[in-house]
Design an enzyme around this catalytic site. Structure first.
Site, PDB file in Angstrom:
ATOM      1  N   GLY B  54     -14.294   2.394 -19.741  1.00 17.17           N
ATOM      2  CA  GLY B  54     -15.041   1.144 -19.716  1.00 17.17           C
ATOM      3  C   GLY B  54     -14.105  -0.042 -19.567  1.00 17.17           C
ATOM      4  O   GLY B  54     -12.931   0.029 -19.926  1.00 17.17           O
ATOM      5  N   SER B  55     -14.623  -1.138 -19.021  1.00 18.96           N
ATOM      6  CA  SER B  55     -13.849  -2.379 -18.963  1.00 18.96           C
ATOM      7  C   SER B  55     -13.934  -3.072 -20.329  1.00 18.96           C
ATOM      8  O   SER B  55     -14.607  -2.599 -21.237  1.00 18.96           O
ATOM      9  CB  SER B  55     -14.397  -3.291 -17.866  1.00 18.96           C
ATOM     10  OG  SER B  55     -14.159  -2.707 -16.608  1.00 18.96           O
ATOM     11  N   GLY B  56     -13.233  -4.193 -20.435  1.00 20.46           N
ATOM     12  CA  GLY B  56     -13.266  -4.939 -21.686  1.00 20.46           C
ATOM     13  C   GLY B  56     -12.069  -4.681 -22.571  1.00 20.46           C
ATOM     14  O   GLY B  56     -11.940  -5.287 -23.635  1.00 20.46           O
ATOM     15  N   HIS B  57     -11.182  -3.748 -22.143  1.00 20.14           N
ATOM     16  CA  HIS B  57      -9.988  -3.399 -22.920  1.00 20.14           C
ATOM     17  C   HIS B  57      -8.712  -3.860 -22.212  1.00 20.14           C
ATOM     18  O   HIS B  57      -7.635  -3.332 -22.479  1.00 20.14           O
ATOM     19  CB  HIS B  57      -9.907  -1.886 -23.126  1.00 20.14           C
ATOM     20  CG  HIS B  57     -11.108  -1.288 -23.768  1.00 20.14           C
ATOM     21  ND1 HIS B  57     -11.533  -1.650 -25.021  1.00 20.14           N
ATOM     22  CD2 HIS B  57     -12.001  -0.363 -23.325  1.00 20.14           C
ATOM     23  CE1 HIS B  57     -12.626  -0.960 -25.324  1.00 20.14           C
ATOM     24  NE2 HIS B  57     -12.931  -0.186 -24.305  1.00 20.14           N
ATOM     25  N   ASP B 110     -17.474   8.787 -21.414  1.00 26.90           N
ATOM     26  CA  ASP B 110     -16.376   9.144 -20.513  1.00 26.90           C
ATOM     27  C   ASP B 110     -16.340  10.652 -20.276  1.00 26.90           C
ATOM     28  O   ASP B 110     -16.164  11.115 -19.148  1.00 26.90           O
ATOM     29  CB  ASP B 110     -15.044   8.666 -21.103  1.00 26.90           C
ATOM     30  CG  ASP B 110     -14.978   7.150 -21.159  1.00 26.90           C
ATOM     31  OD1 ASP B 110     -14.779   6.536 -20.105  1.00 26.90           O
ATOM     32  OD2 ASP B 110     -15.171   6.592 -22.259  1.00 26.90           O
ATOM     33  N   HIS B 219     -14.522  -0.356 -29.968  1.00 26.87           N
ATOM     34  CA  HIS B 219     -15.799  -0.961 -29.575  1.00 26.87           C
ATOM     35  C   HIS B 219     -16.544  -1.431 -30.813  1.00 26.87           C
ATOM     36  O   HIS B 219     -17.754  -1.563 -30.815  1.00 26.87           O
ATOM     37  CB  HIS B 219     -16.665   0.038 -28.801  1.00 26.87           C
ATOM     38  CG  HIS B 219     -15.919   0.774 -27.751  1.00 26.87           C
ATOM     39  ND1 HIS B 219     -15.218   1.926 -28.024  1.00 26.87           N
ATOM     40  CD2 HIS B 219     -15.716   0.494 -26.448  1.00 26.87           C
ATOM     41  CE1 HIS B 219     -14.619   2.328 -26.900  1.00 26.87           C
ATOM     42  NE2 HIS B 219     -14.891   1.480 -25.947  1.00 26.87           N
TER      43      HIS B 219
END
Lengths: 216, 332
Positions: B54-57, B110, B219
């Protein structure tokens, strides 16, 4: 009058109806996920069903199974995350129960829920009691199996009710999978967002068919 | 609504990846349909390394594409795994006939999406292997290590895997070395305030002004304990106890250390933590071969940090020492 089957065109209309209502459920699903997950479930499901609505609008479908498969692949590609894999796998699996069906009747509906359930279990490795969408789907598939001689309005009402009570029961379960699993007992009291989505899909299915029945 | 300097909340992942690709100055190509970037040059017969999640990291994962690092990175929406068709497109783009290793954090989304992509790749005669990173000691007990989450330890696994992939004879060899790196890493994080998902604009969890969550996930997944705020040294003692006893790391070991910012914590705080980490390691007679301090694996504006240790042996050290060049990790 009772509805006994849906034509290919009517199945397409059914998914248009489900899509618009799932998109409207975005904020409710997001809030449910904020309580127990990372708060993106509503966003993902809305994005997925927006893509499904576009696909239905633009696509030509050769069979009922083809519509289910397209819905599945569209959700898989557009939602991403665990929700995309699970709900995509559900509809792709469901299409396996509809091979050679020119229309969607009650026995076909029962087969499609069962085939969708099997695919979800293979993909997600979840079983009843794990606080996932399987807790809504499995009782629904069983209700469908037990009532496949009934009309499509009746069978969808019974599956919707079974899914709803399965979803409600997830409040009493401790999450063992997904991002909620480390909540442990803190996940008690909150329904699983995936189970909510599954029960909504089945509820909207019934509402649409009830609507057709009332028109007849 | 939490303030963020963005344009369209629905397009943050896409716009960020576009900017990241531009920052690579031509060393990468953006596959916009797949929301992935791949190296501009990947030589023939190279065993390929594809990372993702996921993005955001940021800068994880796409910031670690480059020389002796990943060949490509495929990015989902914020905190959501990429979809199978994205992963498959990136797989085809990096494959040079020797197969592709998928390297990603151990999360249900994932796992399922990479598994579906692997099945699709197999059907196209592209061999793949998958390694799930599970370095977070706070997320499950040791006997259930396969249930642990992947956090900042990802960086060390990508470093070793990338270096190994540049010379590995085949996919099996790359998988063996990468698995060893994964199994020698332990991490733990803490958070004092939450990050938020741009599309909802709301924090991913709630926490009191005077509280800290020990073991917080990337998260906002809950950790092992929620405590009143405490001095850095007391906090580091608790984190290091969990990390050191888990592998365990023992006297005579040589480690790489990562003090990772989860988003909004200052470099000053990280360095204060590092002082205590080094005191503890010296006291335990564990030597530090290399130290990284900074933002490598974040959770939006979450305030907090994580500690990761990788125990080295001669083989891992050889790969760790190889130069690397990417946007977020440069080693000469």
């Amino acid at each position: 009058m009772a509805v006994n089957s849906l034509s290919l065109e009517q199945v397409k209309d059914l998914f248009v109806f489900i899509s618009s209502h799932m998109i409207e459920s975005k904020d409710m699903l997001t809030h449910a996920d904020q309580a127990i997950g990372d708060g993106d479930h509503g966003i993902g499901m809305a994005r997925g069903f927006e893509a499904v609505a576009e696909k239905l609008d633009s696509g030509d479908f050769s069979s009922v199974a083809d519509i289910f498969r397209s819905v599945g692949f569209t959700l898989l590609a557009s939602i991403g995350g665990a929700s995309g894999a699970i709900f995509g796998s559900f509809f792709i699996g469901a299409s396996n129960g509809l091979k050679d069906c020119s229309k969607l009747d009650s026995p076909a509906f029962a087969r499609c829920l069962q085939a969708g359930l099997e695919m979800v279990k293979i993909r997600g490795k979840a079983k009843v009691g794990d606080k996932t969408m399987v807790d809504a789907l499995e009782p629904a598939a069983q209700a469908a199996q037990a009532n496949k001689e009934k009309s499509l309005d009746e069978i969808t009402l019974l599956t919707s009710q079974a899914a709803e009570s399965g979803k409600e029961n997830t409040k009493n379960l401790i999450a063992t999978t997904g991002k909620a699993k480390t909540l442990g007992e803190r996940s008690l009291g909150h329904p699983d967002p995936g189970a909510i989505s599954m029960s909504l899909i089945l509820r909207f299915t019934h509402e649409h068919i009830q609507g057709l029945s009332n028109e007849m | 609504m939490i303030k963020k300097i963005i344009n369209n909340p629905k397009k943050v992942a896409e716009e960020a990846l576009h900017g990241l690709n531009l920052a690579y100055q031509g060393k990468t190509i953006l596959l916009s349909n797949a929301s992935a970037i791949v190296k501009t040059t990947i030589h023939d017969q190279k065993v390929a390394l594809l990372v993702g999640g996921g993005s955001g990291h940021e800068p994880l994962f796409a910031g670690f594409v480059g020389t002796n690092l990943a060949d490509g990175a495929v990015c989902g929406n914020v905190f959501a795994a990429p979809s199978p068709d994205q992963i498959l497109a990136a797989t085809q783009a990096v494959n040079r006939g020797k197969g592709v290793l998928y390297l990603y954090g151990n999360y249900a989304g994932d796992n399922m999406n990479f598994d579906i992509a692997a099945e699709l790749a197999t059907a196209m005669d592209i061999p793949t292997k998958s390694i799930r990173i599970w370095d977070d000691v706070a997320s499950a007990p040791l006997e259930k290590i396969e249930e642990r989450r992947g956090i900042a330890g990802d960086l060390f696994v990508i470093k070793i895997a990338g270096a190994s992939a540049s010379s590995a004879a085949n996919l099996e060899e790359l998988t063996r070395i990468t698995t060893k790196a994964r199994d020698n890493i332990r991490s733990m994080g803490v958070a004092v305030s939450p990050g938020s998902i741009p599309e909802t604009g709301e924090p991913t969890f709630e926490i009191g002004e005077d509280e800290i969550e020990i073991g917080m996930g990337l998260h906002g997944e809950p950790g092992v304990a929620r405590e009143k705020m405490m001095p850095a040294n007391v906090l580091v003692d608790v984190m290091m106890e969990h990390i050191l006893t888990d592998l365990p790391f023992v006297a005579g070991d040589e480690v790489c250390l990562l003090v990772n910012n989860l988003g909004a914590t200052t470099m000053m705080e990280l360095l204060i933590a590092n002082t205590r980490i080094r005191e503890i390691l010296a006291d335990k007679e564990i030597s530090v071969y290399d130290t990284l301090v900074g933002s490598y694996c974040t959770s939006q504006e979450m305030a907090g940090f994580s500690i990761s240790l990788m125990k080295l042996d001669n083989e891992l050290k050889k790969y760790y020492d190889m130069p690397a060049d990417s946007l977020a990790l440069i080693k000469r």
